[in-house]
Design a protein around this motif. Sequence first.
Motif, PDB file in Angstrom:
ATOM      1  N   ALA A   1       0.840  -1.193   0.000  1.00 51.36           N
ATOM      2  CA  ALA A   1       0.000   0.000   0.000  1.00 51.36           C
ATOM      3  C   ALA A   1       0.875   1.242   0.000  1.00 51.36           C
ATOM      4  O   ALA A   1       1.846   1.338   0.752  1.00 51.36           O
ATOM      5  N   SER A   2       0.521   2.238  -0.824  1.00 47.84           N
ATOM      6  CA  SER A   2       1.310   3.464  -0.925  1.00 47.84           C
ATOM      7  C   SER A   2       0.393   4.642  -1.224  1.00 47.84           C
ATOM      8  O   SER A   2      -0.618   4.496  -1.899  1.00 47.84           O
ATOM      9  N   GLY A   3       0.794   5.811  -0.709  1.00 50.51           N
ATOM     10  CA  GLY A   3       0.050   7.032  -1.019  1.00 50.51           C
ATOM     11  C   GLY A   3      -0.941   7.419   0.053  1.00 50.51           C
ATOM     12  O   GLY A   3      -2.070   6.940   0.059  1.00 50.51           O
ATOM     13  N   GLY A   4      -0.502   8.292   0.996  1.00 48.48           N
ATOM     14  CA  GLY A   4      -1.447   8.846   1.955  1.00 48.48           C
ATOM     15  C   GLY A   4      -1.208   8.570   3.418  1.00 48.48           C
ATOM     16  O   GLY A   4      -1.926   9.103   4.270  1.00 48.48           O
ATOM     17  N   ALA A   5      -0.224   7.739   3.769  1.00 49.11           N
ATOM     18  CA  ALA A   5      -0.016   7.419   5.186  1.00 49.11           C
ATOM     19  C   ALA A   5       0.346   8.665   5.984  1.00 49.11           C
ATOM     20  O   ALA A   5       1.250   9.414   5.613  1.00 49.11           O
ATOM     21  N   GLY A   6      -0.380   8.876   7.086  1.00 47.99           N
ATOM     22  CA  GLY A   6      -0.108  10.029   7.939  1.00 47.99           C
ATOM     23  C   GLY A   6       0.122   9.665   9.386  1.00 47.99           C
ATOM     24  O   GLY A   6       0.621  10.474  10.171  1.00 47.99           O
ATOM     25  N   ASN A   7      -0.239   8.445   9.765  1.00 43.07           N
ATOM     26  CA  ASN A   7      -0.004   7.990  11.132  1.00 43.07           C
ATOM     27  C   ASN A   7       0.027   6.463  11.149  1.00 43.07           C
ATOM     28  O   ASN A   7      -0.251   5.807  10.137  1.00 43.07           O
ATOM     29  N   TYR A   8       0.368   5.925  12.292  1.00 41.33           N
ATOM     30  CA  TYR A   8       0.485   4.469  12.402  1.00 41.33           C
ATOM     31  C   TYR A   8      -0.849   3.773  12.196  1.00 41.33           C
ATOM     32  O   TYR A   8      -0.914   2.661  11.661  1.00 41.33           O
TER      33      TYR A   8
ATOM     34  N   ALA B   1      -3.254  -5.442   2.848  1.00 42.13           N
ATOM     35  CA  ALA B   1      -1.910  -5.183   2.327  1.00 42.13           C
ATOM     36  C   ALA B   1      -0.892  -6.096   3.000  1.00 42.13           C
ATOM     37  O   ALA B   1      -1.031  -6.448   4.175  1.00 42.13           O
ATOM     38  N   SER B   2       0.144  -6.462   2.268  1.00 43.30           N
ATOM     39  CA  SER B   2       1.235  -7.266   2.811  1.00 43.30           C
ATOM     40  C   SER B   2       2.388  -6.410   3.289  1.00 43.30           C
ATOM     41  O   SER B   2       3.285  -6.892   3.992  1.00 43.30           O
ATOM     42  N   ALA B   3       2.391  -5.138   2.883  1.00 41.65           N
ATOM     43  CA  ALA B   3       3.441  -4.199   3.279  1.00 41.65           C
ATOM     44  C   ALA B   3       2.884  -2.789   3.155  1.00 41.65           C
ATOM     45  O   ALA B   3       1.901  -2.551   2.442  1.00 41.65           O
ATOM     46  N   VAL B   4       3.507  -1.856   3.865  1.00 42.82           N
ATOM     47  CA  VAL B   4       3.092  -0.452   3.793  1.00 42.82           C
ATOM     48  C   VAL B   4       4.306   0.384   3.417  1.00 42.82           C
ATOM     49  O   VAL B   4       5.365   0.285   4.022  1.00 42.82           O
ATOM     50  N   ALA B   5       4.138   1.213   2.384  1.00 43.56           N
ATOM     51  CA  ALA B   5       5.180   2.132   1.951  1.00 43.56           C
ATOM     52  C   ALA B   5       4.755   3.553   2.292  1.00 43.56           C
ATOM     53  O   ALA B   5       3.564   3.881   2.253  1.00 43.56           O
ATOM     54  N   ALA B   6       5.723   4.389   2.645  1.00 42.45           N
ATOM     55  CA  ALA B   6       5.406   5.760   3.031  1.00 42.45           C
ATOM     56  C   ALA B   6       6.630   6.638   2.874  1.00 42.45           C
ATOM     57  O   ALA B   6       7.768   6.157   2.885  1.00 42.45           O
ATOM     58  N   ALA B   7       6.385   7.947   2.757  1.00 44.16           N
ATOM     59  CA  ALA B   7       7.480   8.906   2.635  1.00 44.16           C
ATOM     60  C   ALA B   7       7.275  10.085   3.582  1.00 44.16           C
ATOM     61  O   ALA B   7       8.052  10.308   4.501  1.00 44.16           O
TER      62      ALA B   7
ATOM     63  N   HIS C   1       9.480  11.785   6.726  1.00 44.67           N
ATOM     64  CA  HIS C   1      10.246  13.009   6.463  1.00 44.67           C
ATOM     65  C   HIS C   1       9.790  14.183   7.320  1.00 44.67           C
ATOM     66  O   HIS C   1      10.612  14.995   7.756  1.00 44.67           O
ATOM     67  N   PHE C   2       8.479  14.294   7.550  1.00 41.46           N
ATOM     68  CA  PHE C   2       7.929  15.528   8.099  1.00 41.46           C
ATOM     69  C   PHE C   2       7.235  15.382   9.450  1.00 41.46           C
ATOM     70  O   PHE C   2       6.623  16.333   9.930  1.00 41.46           O
ATOM     71  N   THR C   3       7.284  14.214  10.067  1.00 41.48           N
ATOM     72  CA  THR C   3       6.703  14.050  11.400  1.00 41.48           C
ATOM     73  C   THR C   3       7.719  13.357  12.296  1.00 41.48           C
ATOM     74  O   THR C   3       8.795  12.967  11.853  1.00 41.48           O
ATOM     75  N   GLU C   4       7.361  13.200  13.548  1.00 44.41           N
ATOM     76  CA  GLU C   4       8.240  12.523  14.501  1.00 44.41           C
ATOM     77  C   GLU C   4       8.024  11.011  14.493  1.00 44.41           C
ATOM     78  O   GLU C   4       8.679  10.281  15.236  1.00 44.41           O
TER      79      GLU C   4
END
Length: 260
Positions: free
Chosen positions: A201-208, A220-226, A230-233
């Motif tokens: 899954a990719s596109g939109g993750a903002g929290n756990y 999903a079998s995996a989660v991708a995020a950027a 980059h921009f949170t703790e």
Amino acid sequence: MLKVRVIPTLLWKNFGLVKGTGFDSWRRVGPVLPAIKVYNQREVDELILVDIVAHDTGDEPDFESVNDFGQDCFVPLTVGGGITNLVQVQRLLRAGADKVSINTAGYENPGLITEIATRFGAQCVVASIDVRAREGGGWRCFSHAGGKDTGRDAIEWARELESRGAGEILITSIERDGLMVGYDLPLVESVARAVRIPVIASGGAGNYEHMVAAVSEAGASAVAAASIFHFTEQTPAGAKAALAAAGIPVRKSFQTDEPV
């Protein structure tokens, strides 16, 4: 259930990393190599590195840079962007990539997916699908970093990619990219139900919680995020802890003295 992977995505433009919104408005976030070194210490399972402008230039993939990155990357590395033939794949694997991500070239030459899988194994092929929601339901596939409407239906294309030998699907919602409002769960679920291979899954993750939902609700079998990294703790180690707390199996964290 296989152990779920947490995979940071690194978008590479010219000589550095960028992050955008909706595949646009690119913002520079620093050089590639330091980011790889940091992620080595942050308990990630894999990294995805994509050259987002390679499809426009027509140049060969930057094998020399990938070789430099590969020497300092101690987790499996997927490299994408501008790959059009088997020779390039072979050179990237020799340079340090563990897998290749195919997007635009897959639409122009679907047989490339089969060629790579036959020569190097299905586990080497990450088929990337970038989509926008379609009026009336469903999703349409876009190539060229979200710039060209292929006319293909996302679910049908995912099935075809699997039949051609892809080892896993990286599914990205263009409209949610960079917004950190959560993955498109109906999209992820529809693709996961349509194929038997792992779906990232990719596109939109903002929290756990978004990551937990992508796995527990959408399959999903995996989660991708950027952006989240980059921009949170929030960190990859924190994501794995949250997944584990939700009863989702994750890969065991290694011990490190570095902060995560």
